[in-house]
Design a protein around this motif. Structure first.
Motif: not given
Lengths: 417, 243
Positions: A49, A368, A374, B62-70, B117, B164, B188-190
């Protein structure tokens, strides 16, 4: 009144044989372990993290602190993943230096392992022999990076700097007589490669000494032979890698099977065990020490004959030199951008793995397109080995728990991450 | 002789057929996506198929995509004033999306927030595969456990659950693994702040350890930046955008 036979033992979190911070809850029946429940996470620092909030290069130093006895191998996996993402390949000389330092790291790791393993099982002397040799290799770390352990030496695009032409020497002081200094500096007259070669020359006999102490030692064999036998099928099921897998008789070494850097040009053997017990894993690791020396010698030979850059000159990724920066506007801009923002990677996902001393150490990066990963997931070999604790110690005596912990070569920095 | 990435992809497609929701070959690595309903069956096929023989499960991420590309820094256009291009302080990198400093709502298309994944390796045939599976429900992400297929999944699923909050249905012992006893939340959640929600100290007066809300200020030294770098642009995608 019924007789109660089973009871619970708390092993750790502060226990010299727990190799750090492990709380092991053992359900015992007399002196026999019926169930082992490892409670890990006491050293969890959320490295993954933290890496999400930092530019790529700033996390390299965290990698050293994962498996803190095989520092450069961790860096290697992370740096390889970034390089794969960026599509860059380091110069050949840097690749040889990396391979050489990977093997130095393997020796460092295995020496600590044999020292600690011996100590756990009751052989004090090995520890002292092993740590004497480690000292010299730590000096090599220090000579190239300035730090004895947490080097941050590998960078995307190569290694931080070339090997020193002159190995640093001891100086005399009021605590150290001239005669002692002369003796200590005997191997340090030449370049760093000379120093490593001198180490290699002497190290073979050190391995022999350690083997003389242990290999045919009756107590050592009584404690290790037929303890924690893992069949090849179970080893695969449990996700074992490295010496733990090879000890069970599966011939699998990433350096050979999926070669990275210049390992495909190296001549070395992959030792494989046959019984899958602690003793076989011991023999496998001892042979790996000898093979590492062999690889280091080949690297020294190549590095002596070939000069060249150790870092790419692509200043979108690699910072320009200090001199360039002061003369050239373009370089100044590159320098500023790299140190205030870092570089952006293309969006995508990569996984890169190296054969670390403990097994497969992998880095999975989800990008990303930003200057920070990311998501970074580190695949630590020790995590899978620790997960097999219950299966390996079930039915064994309490004293064997310590042997099993030693044979796994556990370091909590990487298990807890 | 190991398969090339193309051959491997063909073999995987032949073995799984309709079960593959998306397949991708990038950086010489093969990745497939499967629907959560097909996960267990697909994994079983991958393990047992003679051509593929994935005998090891190396890792579950595990992946959290909540903030992907921000990002936190406007890069496409210059501002009128020349300064203050920094996006305001309440962004993912700094504070987390929700939580005690919660500001932004999580906007991600339903069923695409949490993914697991799986990294597979075949020791027998010397190849690797990545299998991705998105959990259908964002509020309660749930996937089938694959512990019966690979024993190593046990702790890896526990880790993904701990960090996650992905629930693995059928897992024999789904407990937290890395966090403290009695920990609240999934770190580890966004939307979980980097500095955490509580801090621990020993209280002299009460003679025990107490938990209190965090007192430190979160800070970001380097903002998160996404740049459209033409070196990495995909020519095909560029053409599609222009058309």
């Amino acid at each position: 009144m019924p007789e109660i036979n089973s009871y619970t033992v708390n092993f750790g979190p502060q226990h010299p044989a727990a190799h750090g911070v492990l709380r092991l809850v053992l359900e015992m029946e007399g002196e026999v372990v019926r169930r082992a429940d490892p409670h890990i996470g006491l050293l969890h620092r959320a490295t993954e993290k933290l890496a999400e909030t930092k530019p790529y290069n700033q996390s390299i130093g965290y990698m050293d602190r994962l498996d803190y006895v095989s520092m450069m191998c961790n860096e290697h996996a992370y740096v390889l993943a970034i390089e794969k993402l960026l599509g860059i390949t380091p110069p050949e000389r840097a690749q040889y230096i990396r391979v050489m330092f990977d093997e130095i790291t393997r020796i460092l790791n295995h020496l600590l392992w044999i020292g600690a393993h011996g100590l756990d099982v009751g052989a004090m002397t090995v520890f002292l022999y092993a740590f004497k040799e480690r000292e010299e290799l730590m000096d090599c770390y220090e000579a190239v990076s300035g730090a004895r352990m947490h080097a941050t030496y590998y960078r995307p695009g190569g290694v931080y700097r070339d090997l020193p032409k002159q190995m640093p020497k001891y100086r005399s002081s009021e605590y150290r007589k001239d005669k002692d200094v002369e003796r200590m500096n005997a191997a340090r007259e030449g370049s760093m490669l000379d120093f490593i070669e001198a180490f290699c020359d002497g190290f073979g006999s050190t391995i022999d000494e350690i083997e003389t102490l242990l290999t045919d030692n009756r107590i050592w064999k009584q404690r290790l032979v037929d303890v924690a036998v893992v069949s090849p099928e179970r080893a695969l099921q449990l996700g074992f890698t490295g010496p733990m897998l090879r000890g069970s008789g599966v011939e699998w070494d990433l350096r050979r099977k999926q070669p990275y850097e210049v390992y495909d040009r190296m001549d070395f053997e992959v030792p494989v065990g046959s019984n899958g017990d602690c003793y076989d894993r011991y023999l496998v690791r001892m042979e790996e020490l000898r093979q590492s020396v062999r690889i280091i010698r080949q690297c020294i030979d190549w590095l002596r004959r070939n000069d060249g850059p150790v870092m790419l000159s692509d200043h979108k990724v690699v910072p320009p030199s200090r001199e360039e920066m002061k003369d050239d506007m373009e370089s100044l801009i590159h320098h500023f951008k790299l140190f205030t923002e870092g570089y952006c990677t293309p969006a995508g996902e990569v996984y890169a793995a190296v054969e670390a001393p403990k097994g497969e150490f992998g880095a999975y990066i989800v990008s990303d397109g930003a200057n920070k990963p990311y998501r970074l997931k580190l695949r630590a070999p020790g995590f899978a080995h620790m997960a097999a604790m219950d299966e390996m110690v079930k039915g064994h005596m309490l004293a064997d728990v310590v042997t099993v912990m030693g044979t796994m070569d556990i370091v909590f920095g990487e298990v807890d991450r | 002789m190991p398969f090339s990435a193309n051959q491997l992809l063909e073999h995987v497609q032949a073995a799984l057929g309709e079960k593959i929701a998306r397949a991708e070959l990038a950086y010489g690595e093969v990745e497939i996506e499967v629907a959560p309903d097909d996960l267990y069956a697909a994994m079983q096929t991958l393990r047992d198929s003679e051509m593929l023989a994935f005998d090891q499960l190396l890792d579950i991420a595990g992946v959290d995509y909540a903030a992907y590309g921000q990002d936190e820094w406007i890069t496409d256009e210059a501002s009128n004033t020349g300064f203050s291009r920094g996006v305001d302080g309440f962004t993912t990198g700094r504070l987390g999306l929700t939580g005690i400093y919660g500001v932004q709502s999580i906007e991600s298309s339903t069923g695409r927030r949490f993914a697991a994944v799986y990294h597979l390796l075949s020791v027998k045939r010397n190849h690797r595969l990545r299998v991705r599976c998105y959990a259908a429900d964002d509020d309660m992400p749930m996937l089938d456990s694959i512990v019966p297929l690979w024993s190593s999944a046990n702790w890896q699923e526990r880790e993904a659950f701990d960090l996650y909050g992905i629930i693995f249905d059928g897992h024999p012992d789904l407990r937290r693994i890395l966090t403290d006893y009695g920990f609240v939340g999934h770190p580890f959640r966004k939307d979980f702040p980097l500095i955490g929600n509580v801090e621990v100290r020993y209280d002299e007066r009460r003679g025990r350890v107490v938990y209190e809300p965090v007192s430190i200020e979160p800070r970001v030294l380097v903002p998160r930046v996404i740049r459209d770098d033409n070196r990495y642009a995909d020519p095909a995608a560029e053409g599609a955008k222009d058309a």
